[in-house]
Design a protein around this motif. Structure first.
Motif, PDB file in Angstrom:
ATOM      1  N   GLU A   1       0.822  -1.206   0.000  1.00  0.00           N
ATOM      2  CA  GLU A   1       0.000   0.000   0.000  1.00  0.00           C
ATOM      3  C   GLU A   1       0.857   1.258   0.000  1.00  0.00           C
ATOM      4  O   GLU A   1       0.403   2.326  -0.410  1.00  0.00           O
ATOM      5  CB  GLU A   1      -0.927  -0.001   1.219  1.00  0.00           C
ATOM      6  CG  GLU A   1      -1.934  -1.146   1.219  1.00  0.00           C
ATOM      7  CD  GLU A   1      -2.773  -1.163   2.477  1.00  0.00           C
ATOM      8  OE1 GLU A   1      -2.495  -0.317   3.372  1.00  0.00           O
ATOM      9  OE2 GLU A   1      -3.688  -1.983   2.584  1.00  0.00           O
ATOM     10  N   ALA A   2       2.104   1.144   0.445  1.00  0.00           N
ATOM     11  CA  ALA A   2       2.984   2.305   0.494  1.00  0.00           C
ATOM     12  C   ALA A   2       3.295   2.840  -0.890  1.00  0.00           C
ATOM     13  O   ALA A   2       3.677   4.006  -1.041  1.00  0.00           O
ATOM     14  CB  ALA A   2       4.286   1.943   1.210  1.00  0.00           C
ATOM     15  N   GLY A   3       3.121   2.005  -1.916  1.00  0.00           N
ATOM     16  CA  GLY A   3       3.423   2.442  -3.267  1.00  0.00           C
ATOM     17  C   GLY A   3       2.551   3.585  -3.738  1.00  0.00           C
ATOM     18  O   GLY A   3       2.908   4.298  -4.686  1.00  0.00           O
ATOM     19  N   ASP A   4       1.399   3.800  -3.095  1.00  0.00           N
ATOM     20  CA  ASP A   4       0.474   4.859  -3.492  1.00  0.00           C
ATOM     21  C   ASP A   4       0.653   6.135  -2.683  1.00  0.00           C
ATOM     22  O   ASP A   4      -0.065   7.114  -2.909  1.00  0.00           O
ATOM     23  CB  ASP A   4      -0.976   4.369  -3.344  1.00  0.00           C
ATOM     24  CG  ASP A   4      -1.284   3.181  -4.249  1.00  0.00           C
ATOM     25  OD1 ASP A   4      -0.740   3.153  -5.369  1.00  0.00           O
ATOM     26  OD2 ASP A   4      -2.048   2.301  -3.827  1.00  0.00           O
ATOM     27  N   VAL A   5       1.575   6.134  -1.743  1.00  0.00           N
ATOM     28  CA  VAL A   5       1.782   7.303  -0.882  1.00  0.00           C
ATOM     29  C   VAL A   5       2.779   8.261  -1.531  1.00  0.00           C
ATOM     30  O   VAL A   5       3.814   7.840  -2.053  1.00  0.00           O
ATOM     31  CB  VAL A   5       2.303   6.864   0.509  1.00  0.00           C
ATOM     32  CG1 VAL A   5       2.556   8.088   1.390  1.00  0.00           C
ATOM     33  CG2 VAL A   5       1.303   5.925   1.168  1.00  0.00           C
TER      34      VAL A   5
ATOM     35  N   ARG B   1      17.312  -4.778   4.287  1.00  0.00           N
ATOM     36  CA  ARG B   1      15.874  -4.724   4.552  1.00  0.00           C
ATOM     37  C   ARG B   1      15.209  -3.635   3.714  1.00  0.00           C
ATOM     38  O   ARG B   1      14.092  -3.811   3.213  1.00  0.00           O
ATOM     39  CB  ARG B   1      15.638  -4.467   6.038  1.00  0.00           C
ATOM     40  CG  ARG B   1      16.109  -5.587   6.950  1.00  0.00           C
ATOM     41  CD  ARG B   1      15.202  -6.795   6.834  1.00  0.00           C
ATOM     42  NE  ARG B   1      15.587  -7.834   7.788  1.00  0.00           N
ATOM     43  CZ  ARG B   1      14.829  -8.885   8.082  1.00  0.00           C
ATOM     44  NH1 ARG B   1      13.655  -9.026   7.497  1.00  0.00           N
ATOM     45  NH2 ARG B   1      15.247  -9.797   8.948  1.00  0.00           N
ATOM     46  N   ALA B   2      15.879  -2.507   3.572  1.00  0.00           N
ATOM     47  CA  ALA B   2      15.330  -1.420   2.759  1.00  0.00           C
ATOM     48  C   ALA B   2      15.185  -1.854   1.304  1.00  0.00           C
ATOM     49  O   ALA B   2      14.175  -1.579   0.649  1.00  0.00           O
ATOM     50  CB  ALA B   2      16.216  -0.184   2.871  1.00  0.00           C
ATOM     51  N   ARG B   3      16.194  -2.552   0.793  1.00  0.00           N
ATOM     52  CA  ARG B   3      16.122  -3.014  -0.587  1.00  0.00           C
ATOM     53  C   ARG B   3      14.975  -4.014  -0.775  1.00  0.00           C
ATOM     54  O   ARG B   3      14.255  -3.960  -1.784  1.00  0.00           O
ATOM     55  CB  ARG B   3      17.443  -3.655  -0.998  1.00  0.00           C
ATOM     56  CG  ARG B   3      17.522  -4.035  -2.470  1.00  0.00           C
ATOM     57  CD  ARG B   3      18.869  -4.629  -2.824  1.00  0.00           C
ATOM     58  NE  ARG B   3      19.955  -3.693  -2.597  1.00  0.00           N
ATOM     59  CZ  ARG B   3      20.295  -2.722  -3.449  1.00  0.00           C
ATOM     60  NH1 ARG B   3      19.606  -2.563  -4.577  1.00  0.00           N
ATOM     61  NH2 ARG B   3      21.310  -1.933  -3.174  1.00  0.00           N
ATOM     62  N   GLU B   4      14.812  -4.914   0.174  1.00  0.00           N
ATOM     63  CA  GLU B   4      13.721  -5.890   0.082  1.00  0.00           C
ATOM     64  C   GLU B   4      12.362  -5.192   0.091  1.00  0.00           C
ATOM     65  O   GLU B   4      11.458  -5.567  -0.665  1.00  0.00           O
ATOM     66  CB  GLU B   4      13.817  -6.873   1.243  1.00  0.00           C
ATOM     67  CG  GLU B   4      15.018  -7.811   1.157  1.00  0.00           C
ATOM     68  CD  GLU B   4      15.203  -8.653   2.411  1.00  0.00           C
ATOM     69  OE1 GLU B   4      16.000  -9.604   2.376  1.00  0.00           O
ATOM     70  OE2 GLU B   4      14.541  -8.351   3.437  1.00  0.00           O
ATOM     71  N   ALA B   5      12.217  -4.180   0.952  1.00  0.00           N
ATOM     72  CA  ALA B   5      10.955  -3.443   1.010  1.00  0.00           C
ATOM     73  C   ALA B   5      10.694  -2.701  -0.288  1.00  0.00           C
ATOM     74  O   ALA B   5       9.556  -2.673  -0.791  1.00  0.00           O
ATOM     75  CB  ALA B   5      10.982  -2.467   2.185  1.00  0.00           C
ATOM     76  N   CYS B   6      11.730  -2.105  -0.855  1.00  0.00           N
ATOM     77  CA  CYS B   6      11.575  -1.382  -2.121  1.00  0.00           C
ATOM     78  C   CYS B   6      11.208  -2.332  -3.250  1.00  0.00           C
ATOM     79  O   CYS B   6      10.362  -2.019  -4.103  1.00  0.00           O
ATOM     80  CB  CYS B   6      12.857  -0.625  -2.454  1.00  0.00           C
ATOM     81  SG  CYS B   6      13.155   0.812  -1.386  1.00  0.00           S
ATOM     82  N   ASP B   7      11.826  -3.499  -3.258  1.00  0.00           N
ATOM     83  CA  ASP B   7      11.490  -4.504  -4.274  1.00  0.00           C
ATOM     84  C   ASP B   7      10.014  -4.887  -4.183  1.00  0.00           C
ATOM     85  O   ASP B   7       9.349  -5.112  -5.204  1.00  0.00           O
ATOM     86  CB  ASP B   7      12.363  -5.747  -4.103  1.00  0.00           C
ATOM     87  CG  ASP B   7      13.810  -5.521  -4.521  1.00  0.00           C
ATOM     88  OD1 ASP B   7      14.079  -4.517  -5.214  1.00  0.00           O
ATOM     89  OD2 ASP B   7      14.664  -6.352  -4.144  1.00  0.00           O
ATOM     90  N   ALA B   8       9.499  -4.945  -2.963  1.00  0.00           N
ATOM     91  CA  ALA B   8       8.120  -5.382  -2.761  1.00  0.00           C
ATOM     92  C   ALA B   8       7.111  -4.389  -3.334  1.00  0.00           C
ATOM     93  O   ALA B   8       6.012  -4.788  -3.750  1.00  0.00           O
ATOM     94  CB  ALA B   8       7.855  -5.587  -1.270  1.00  0.00           C
ATOM     95  N   VAL B   9       7.461  -3.097  -3.359  1.00  0.00           N
ATOM     96  CA  VAL B   9       6.526  -2.090  -3.870  1.00  0.00           C
ATOM     97  C   VAL B   9       6.917  -1.559  -5.251  1.00  0.00           C
ATOM     98  O   VAL B   9       6.268  -0.677  -5.795  1.00  0.00           O
ATOM     99  CB  VAL B   9       6.385  -0.913  -2.882  1.00  0.00           C
ATOM    100  CG1 VAL B   9       5.758  -1.373  -1.591  1.00  0.00           C
ATOM    101  CG2 VAL B   9       7.726  -0.245  -2.617  1.00  0.00           C
TER     102      VAL B   9
END
Length: 221
Positions: free
Chosen positions: A3-7, A117-125
């Motif tokens: 959901e962060a991708g829309d922020v 962890r930041a890279r994994e989160a970015c990949d997810a969105v």
């Protein structure tokens, strides 16, 4: 997390302060970004320089510092961990970029885990992610100089902008060609401003000098 991708994190306020105290090793401050018309914070000169690079990039339409907290539980100890990336940038095509700034020789195990962890989160969105280290010293020195002329007030007028661009339609030495338009004291700030905007261009991998060859850029902003 998706959901962060829309922020619109490029407009976010920092999630934490930029402390300043006597004897600290880093140099926090505020950088005024012409891209957004507002200040973004930084905690070191390296972060300031990378804010400047984002501001200089014509494909970046907005960016913010310390835009969000990323939280997770450490696999080994089970303790809660958190990390606030240094920058979030929005590109003209709508894609996102998250940037962490750290000298290459100062990425210890704890930092490496945070960046992983930041890279994994970015990949997810679907955001890009990079760890930004030292910049070529010649290029960054040139950009620091040009950044001093980034404010729109240095455009002076549309007529002057057009005259300067026309003068450099054929590649020519910086000072010599500027002098054909009038007193260099008045013309050079306009040239530097247009170099910052991309309406003029030069090889920024070599030290700017009176003899630097300047030409019309392919695109401005």
């Amino acid at each position: 997390m998706t959901e962060a991708g829309d922020v619109a994190f490029e407009d976010a306020l920092p999630v934490r302060d930029f402390p300043s105290y006597r004897g600290q090793r880093h140099f926090p401050g505020l950088y005024w970004a012409v891209t957004t018309g507002r200040h973004v914070g930084f905690e070191s000169w390296l972060e300031r320089d990378h804010a400047m690079l984002l501001d200089f990039d014509p494909l970046v339409t907005g960016f913010s510092s310390q835009p969000f907290w990323l939280s997770w539980r450490d696999e080994g100890s089970g303790r809660s961990r958190s990390h606030a990336p240094d920058y979030f940038a929005r590109a003209a095509d709508g894609s996102g970029l998250v940037v962490d700034c750290r000298p290459a020789d100062r990425i210890d195990q704890r930092a490496a885990e945070s960046f992983k962890r930041a890279r994994e989160a970015c990949d997810a969105v679907g955001w890009a992610y990079r760890v930004a280290s030292e910049i070529d010293p010649v290029r960054v020195a040139n950009l620091r100089w040009l950044a001093g002329y980034r404010h729109p007030r240095f455009a002076v007028s549309e007529g002057m902008t057009a005259a300067v661009c026309a003068a450099f339609a054929t590649p020519a030495p910086l000072l010599g060609q500027a002098a054909t338009l009038g007193d260099p004291i008045g013309v050079l700030p306009v040239v530097f401003h247009l170099l910052w905007r991309g309406l003029l261009r030069a090889d920024l991998g070599r030290r700017l000098s009176d003899r630097t060859v300047v030409m019309t850029g392919e695109a401005g902003r």
